[in-house]
Motif scaffolding. Structure first.
Motif, PDB file in Angstrom:
ATOM      1  N   LYS A 149       0.719  -1.245  -0.571  1.00  0.00           N
ATOM      2  CA  LYS A 149      -0.314   0.195   0.020  1.00  0.00           C
ATOM      3  C   LYS A 149       1.046   1.056  -0.046  1.00  0.00           C
ATOM      4  CE  LYS A 149      -3.656  -2.163   3.366  1.00  0.00           C
ATOM      5  NZ  LYS A 149      -4.312  -2.600   4.036  1.00  0.00           N
ATOM      6  N   PRO A 150       1.088   1.667  -0.790  1.00  0.00           N
ATOM      7  CA  PRO A 150       2.614   2.894  -1.235  1.00  0.00           C
ATOM      8  C   PRO A 150       0.712   3.678  -0.896  1.00  0.00           C
ATOM      9  CG  PRO A 150       1.682   2.257  -3.543  1.00  0.00           C
ATOM     10  CD  PRO A 150       1.071   0.849  -2.395  1.00  0.00           C
ATOM     11  N   ASP A 151       1.912   4.976  -0.962  1.00  0.00           N
ATOM     12  CA  ASP A 151       1.497   6.211  -0.594  1.00  0.00           C
ATOM     13  C   ASP A 151       0.734   7.354  -1.617  1.00  0.00           C
ATOM     14  OD1 ASP A 151       1.650   6.089   2.994  1.00  0.00           O
ATOM     15  OD2 ASP A 151       4.026   6.454   2.084  1.00  0.00           O
ATOM     16  N   TYR A 152       1.247   6.892  -2.144  1.00  0.00           N
ATOM     17  CA  TYR A 152       0.778   7.657  -3.216  1.00  0.00           C
ATOM     18  C   TYR A 152       0.989   6.714  -5.188  1.00  0.00           C
ATOM     19  CZ  TYR A 152      -1.112  11.000  -6.253  1.00  0.00           C
ATOM     20  OH  TYR A 152      -1.749  12.056  -7.564  1.00  0.00           O
ATOM     21  N   ILE A 153      -0.178   7.314  -5.852  1.00  0.00           N
ATOM     22  CA  ILE A 153       0.274   6.430  -7.184  1.00  0.00           C
ATOM     23  C   ILE A 153       0.065   6.567  -8.752  1.00  0.00           C
ATOM     24  CG2 ILE A 153      -0.826   4.023  -8.881  1.00  0.00           C
ATOM     25  CD1 ILE A 153      -1.324   2.919  -5.382  1.00  0.00           C
ATOM     26  N   VAL A 154       1.310   7.202  -8.962  1.00  0.00           N
ATOM     27  CA  VAL A 154       0.924   7.543 -10.688  1.00  0.00           C
ATOM     28  C   VAL A 154       1.023   6.829 -11.188  1.00  0.00           C
ATOM     29  CG1 VAL A 154       1.537   9.608 -11.552  1.00  0.00           C
ATOM     30  CG2 VAL A 154       1.945   9.218  -9.557  1.00  0.00           C
ATOM     31  N   ALA A 155      -0.107   6.667 -12.508  1.00  0.00           N
ATOM     32  CA  ALA A 155      -0.374   5.653 -13.518  1.00  0.00           C
ATOM     33  C   ALA A 155       0.514   6.645 -15.090  1.00  0.00           C
ATOM     34  CB  ALA A 155      -1.570   5.338 -14.420  1.00  0.00           C
ATOM     35  N   THR A 156       0.950   6.023 -16.411  1.00  0.00           N
ATOM     36  CA  THR A 156       1.695   6.683 -17.036  1.00  0.00           C
ATOM     37  C   THR A 156       0.658   7.106 -17.683  1.00  0.00           C
ATOM     38  OG1 THR A 156       3.314   6.033 -18.996  1.00  0.00           O
ATOM     39  CG2 THR A 156       0.914   4.763 -18.668  1.00  0.00           C
ATOM     40  N   ASP A 157      -0.534   7.789 -17.809  1.00  0.00           N
ATOM     41  CA  ASP A 157      -0.890   8.315 -18.312  1.00  0.00           C
ATOM     42  C   ASP A 157      -2.118   8.946 -17.935  1.00  0.00           C
ATOM     43  OD1 ASP A 157      -2.518   6.410 -17.585  1.00  0.00           O
ATOM     44  OD2 ASP A 157      -4.578   6.389 -19.125  1.00  0.00           O
ATOM     45  N   ASP A 158      -1.731   9.255 -15.881  1.00  0.00           N
ATOM     46  CA  ASP A 158      -2.766  10.537 -15.742  1.00  0.00           C
ATOM     47  C   ASP A 158      -2.393  11.837 -15.988  1.00  0.00           C
ATOM     48  OD1 ASP A 158      -3.311   8.187 -13.982  1.00  0.00           O
ATOM     49  OD2 ASP A 158      -2.220   8.514 -12.286  1.00  0.00           O
ATOM     50  N   LEU A 159      -0.705  12.308 -15.909  1.00  0.00           N
ATOM     51  CA  LEU A 159      -0.727  13.021 -16.730  1.00  0.00           C
ATOM     52  C   LEU A 159       0.145  13.540 -18.044  1.00  0.00           C
ATOM     53  CD1 LEU A 159       2.627  12.671 -13.634  1.00  0.00           C
ATOM     54  CD2 LEU A 159       0.359  14.036 -13.419  1.00  0.00           C
ATOM     55  N   PRO A 160      -0.741  15.261 -18.334  1.00  0.00           N
ATOM     56  CA  PRO A 160      -0.470  14.905 -19.914  1.00  0.00           C
ATOM     57  C   PRO A 160       0.279  14.885 -20.803  1.00  0.00           C
ATOM     58  CG  PRO A 160      -1.034  17.103 -18.734  1.00  0.00           C
ATOM     59  CD  PRO A 160      -1.627  15.988 -17.525  1.00  0.00           C
ATOM     60  N   GLN A 161       1.775  15.362 -19.795  1.00  0.00           N
ATOM     61  CA  GLN A 161       3.124  15.610 -19.711  1.00  0.00           C
ATOM     62  C   GLN A 161       3.762  14.131 -20.601  1.00  0.00           C
ATOM     63  OE1 GLN A 161       1.715  16.810 -17.000  1.00  0.00           O
ATOM     64  NE2 GLN A 161       2.611  18.581 -16.710  1.00  0.00           N
ATOM     65  N   GLY A 162       2.537  12.905 -19.992  1.00  0.00           N
ATOM     66  CA  GLY A 162       3.628  11.986 -20.590  1.00  0.00           C
ATOM     67  C   GLY A 162       4.824  11.441 -19.508  1.00  0.00           C
ATOM     68  N   GLY A 163       4.553  10.269 -19.624  1.00  0.00           N
ATOM     69  CA  GLY A 163       5.487   9.030 -19.075  1.00  0.00           C
ATOM     70  C   GLY A 163       6.981   9.709 -18.893  1.00  0.00           C
ATOM     71  N   ARG A 164       7.961   8.158 -18.435  1.00  0.00           N
ATOM     72  CA  ARG A 164       9.356   8.187 -18.326  1.00  0.00           C
ATOM     73  C   ARG A 164       9.596   8.246 -20.348  1.00  0.00           C
ATOM     74  NH1 ARG A 164       7.986   2.409 -15.367  1.00  0.00           N
ATOM     75  NH2 ARG A 164       8.013   3.050 -13.730  1.00  0.00           N
ATOM     76  N   PRO A 165      11.534   8.619 -20.172  1.00  0.00           N
ATOM     77  CA  PRO A 165      12.071   9.332 -19.173  1.00  0.00           C
ATOM     78  C   PRO A 165      12.036  10.045 -18.572  1.00  0.00           C
ATOM     79  CG  PRO A 165      12.982   9.093 -21.475  1.00  0.00           C
ATOM     80  CD  PRO A 165      11.094   8.334 -21.960  1.00  0.00           C
ATOM     81  N   ALA A 166      11.518  10.943 -18.877  1.00  0.00           N
ATOM     82  CA  ALA A 166      11.017  12.078 -18.621  1.00  0.00           C
ATOM     83  C   ALA A 166      10.270  12.432 -16.627  1.00  0.00           C
ATOM     84  CB  ALA A 166       9.762  13.312 -18.907  1.00  0.00           C
ATOM     85  N   PRO A 167      10.455  13.714 -15.897  1.00  0.00           N
ATOM     86  CA  PRO A 167      10.458  13.544 -14.785  1.00  0.00           C
ATOM     87  C   PRO A 167       8.899  13.395 -14.017  1.00  0.00           C
ATOM     88  CG  PRO A 167      11.324  15.338 -15.591  1.00  0.00           C
ATOM     89  CD  PRO A 167      10.997  14.894 -16.640  1.00  0.00           C
ATOM     90  N   PHE A 168       7.794  13.369 -15.040  1.00  0.00           N
ATOM     91  CA  PHE A 168       6.772  14.180 -14.266  1.00  0.00           C
ATOM     92  C   PHE A 168       5.515  13.026 -13.258  1.00  0.00           C
ATOM     93  CE2 PHE A 168       7.555  15.546 -19.148  1.00  0.00           C
ATOM     94  CZ  PHE A 168       8.308  16.732 -18.232  1.00  0.00           C
ATOM     95  N   MET A 169       6.187  11.604 -13.547  1.00  0.00           N
ATOM     96  CA  MET A 169       5.753  11.410 -12.914  1.00  0.00           C
ATOM     97  C   MET A 169       6.369  11.216 -11.413  1.00  0.00           C
ATOM     98  SD  MET A 169       3.847   7.173 -15.071  1.00  0.00           S
ATOM     99  CE  MET A 169       5.370   6.912 -15.026  1.00  0.00           C
ATOM    100  N   ALA A 170       7.501  10.620 -11.464  1.00  0.00           N
ATOM    101  CA  ALA A 170       8.356  11.102 -10.015  1.00  0.00           C
ATOM    102  C   ALA A 170       8.325  12.574  -9.515  1.00  0.00           C
ATOM    103  CB  ALA A 170       9.464  11.186 -10.320  1.00  0.00           C
ATOM    104  N   LEU A 171       8.262  13.550 -10.093  1.00  0.00           N
ATOM    105  CA  LEU A 171       7.660  14.708  -9.704  1.00  0.00           C
ATOM    106  C   LEU A 171       6.013  14.859  -8.947  1.00  0.00           C
ATOM    107  CD1 LEU A 171      10.186  16.829 -12.006  1.00  0.00           C
ATOM    108  CD2 LEU A 171      10.626  16.532 -10.221  1.00  0.00           C
ATOM    109  N   LYS A 172       5.695  14.163 -10.338  1.00  0.00           N
ATOM    110  CA  LYS A 172       3.969  14.301  -9.189  1.00  0.00           C
ATOM    111  C   LYS A 172       4.017  13.616  -7.730  1.00  0.00           C
ATOM    112  CE  LYS A 172      -0.183  14.400  -9.421  1.00  0.00           C
ATOM    113  NZ  LYS A 172      -1.178  15.213  -8.990  1.00  0.00           N
ATOM    114  N   ASN A 173       5.022  12.089  -7.964  1.00  0.00           N
ATOM    115  CA  ASN A 173       4.547  11.791  -6.265  1.00  0.00           C
ATOM    116  C   ASN A 173       5.440  13.490  -5.552  1.00  0.00           C
ATOM    117  OD1 ASN A 173       4.533   8.778  -6.033  1.00  0.00           O
ATOM    118  ND2 ASN A 173       4.980   9.125  -7.814  1.00  0.00           N
ATOM    119  N   VAL A 174       6.430  13.870  -5.853  1.00  0.00           N
ATOM    120  CA  VAL A 174       7.239  14.450  -4.992  1.00  0.00           C
ATOM    121  C   VAL A 174       5.757  15.894  -4.267  1.00  0.00           C
ATOM    122  CG1 VAL A 174       8.727  16.580  -5.276  1.00  0.00           C
ATOM    123  CG2 VAL A 174       9.819  13.877  -5.684  1.00  0.00           C
ATOM    124  N   ILE A 175       4.891  16.154  -5.305  1.00  0.00           N
ATOM    125  CA  ILE A 175       4.603  17.119  -4.638  1.00  0.00           C
ATOM    126  C   ILE A 175       3.128  16.469  -4.068  1.00  0.00           C
ATOM    127  CG2 ILE A 175       2.569  18.442  -5.122  1.00  0.00           C
ATOM    128  CD1 ILE A 175       4.168  18.542  -8.415  1.00  0.00           C
TER     129      ILE A 175
END
Length: 273
Positions: A149-175
């Protein structure tokens, strides 16, 4: 809320091949099946594994661009793979993946214990995946039943900017986890795009060699393997993973606690990723 006793604020994990699904077989086998179902076209497991870590539409596109695959596709259809072809394979992939992903939700080795030990130190647990949200919505409750049970989960299509190798999913976790310093975060992954994601987000990175996509071992093969077989698998994965220059390379998540201790030491000494 547990008080943080660590210099690390968050650890962000990949899913398949890292926490669940030893060998990352759920997505790989489904790619093979989706190409077959969509176009009666055969790809090998190695070809299906080649771009692992990307979002699934991008993954299909990348498989189509592998020279040997492109050659066979041209021989069969007289042209290279188009966006419409990718859409059709993706459409075949999605229901197959949703139907099968729960069968590959068992935790890898002692991943649950490792995660809980991090939580006990007050470290937040983030996660992101190359799976789209509708697949994650199937996987998340099954993994929770196993205790993950992680504290937060991001799927690859959750963000309009897209997924890896860009940092957006990791940074969404940070926020969402209210992390104040990306240099106090660790990204753990079994694929090169996932490690590059961590670098691009300014994090410490840990690559996994034997439990993930690059070694391609089943759990039973891993348990039964001789030291020579394991070393060959380790070298095969190392050759691919080292291209993304992770700060650490370990066999499986079972080896993560020692790495966490070393990163804590380095952060406390003023080092940054």
């Amino acid at each position: 809320m547990t008080t943080n006793t660590s210099s690390i604020q968050a650890v962000i994990f990949d899913w398949a091949g890292t926490i669940v699904d030893f060998g990352s077989f759920a997505p790989t086998s489904i790619f093979v099946e989706a190409f077959k179902q969509g176009f009666d076209f055969d790809i090998t497991m190695d070809e299906a594994r080649e771009p692992m870590g990307l979002g699934k539409w991008d993954h299909i596109q990348a498989v189509g661009r592998i020279p040997a695959v492109d050659k066979r596709w041209n021989e069969k259809f007289g042209r290279s793979m188009s966006s419409d072809d990718i859409d059709a394979i993706y459409s075949a992939f999605m229901p197959l993946q949703k139907a099968k992903v729960a069968d590959h939700a068992a935790p890898i080795l002692n991943s649950i214990e490792v995660v809980e030990s991090l939580k006990a130190k007050g470290i937040k647990i983030g996660s992101c995946s190359g799976y789209p949200r509708q697949v994650m919505d199937v996987l998340i409750p099954v993994a929770a039943d196993y205790g993950y049970k992680p504290d937060y989960i991001v799927a690859t299509d959750d963000l309009p900017q897209g997924g890896r190798p860009a940092p957006f999913m990791a940074l969404k976790n940070v926020i969402e986890l209210s992390v104040t310093n990306v240099g106090a975060c660790v990204k753990v992954d079994d694929s090169t795009p996932g490690i590059e994601e961590g670098h691009n987000a300014g994090m410490w990175t840990v690559g996994l060699l034997l439990s993930g996509n690059e070694a391609g071992l089943t759990y039973d093969e891993y348990l039964a393997a001789t030291p020579e077989v394991l070393e060959a698998a380790r070298e095969k994965a190392h050759a691919k993973m080292i291209k993304s220059a992770p700060h650490y390379l370990i066999d499986t998540i079972a080896d993560l606690p020692e790495v966490i201790s070393d990163i804590e030491r380095r952060i406390s000494a003023g080092e940054r990723p």
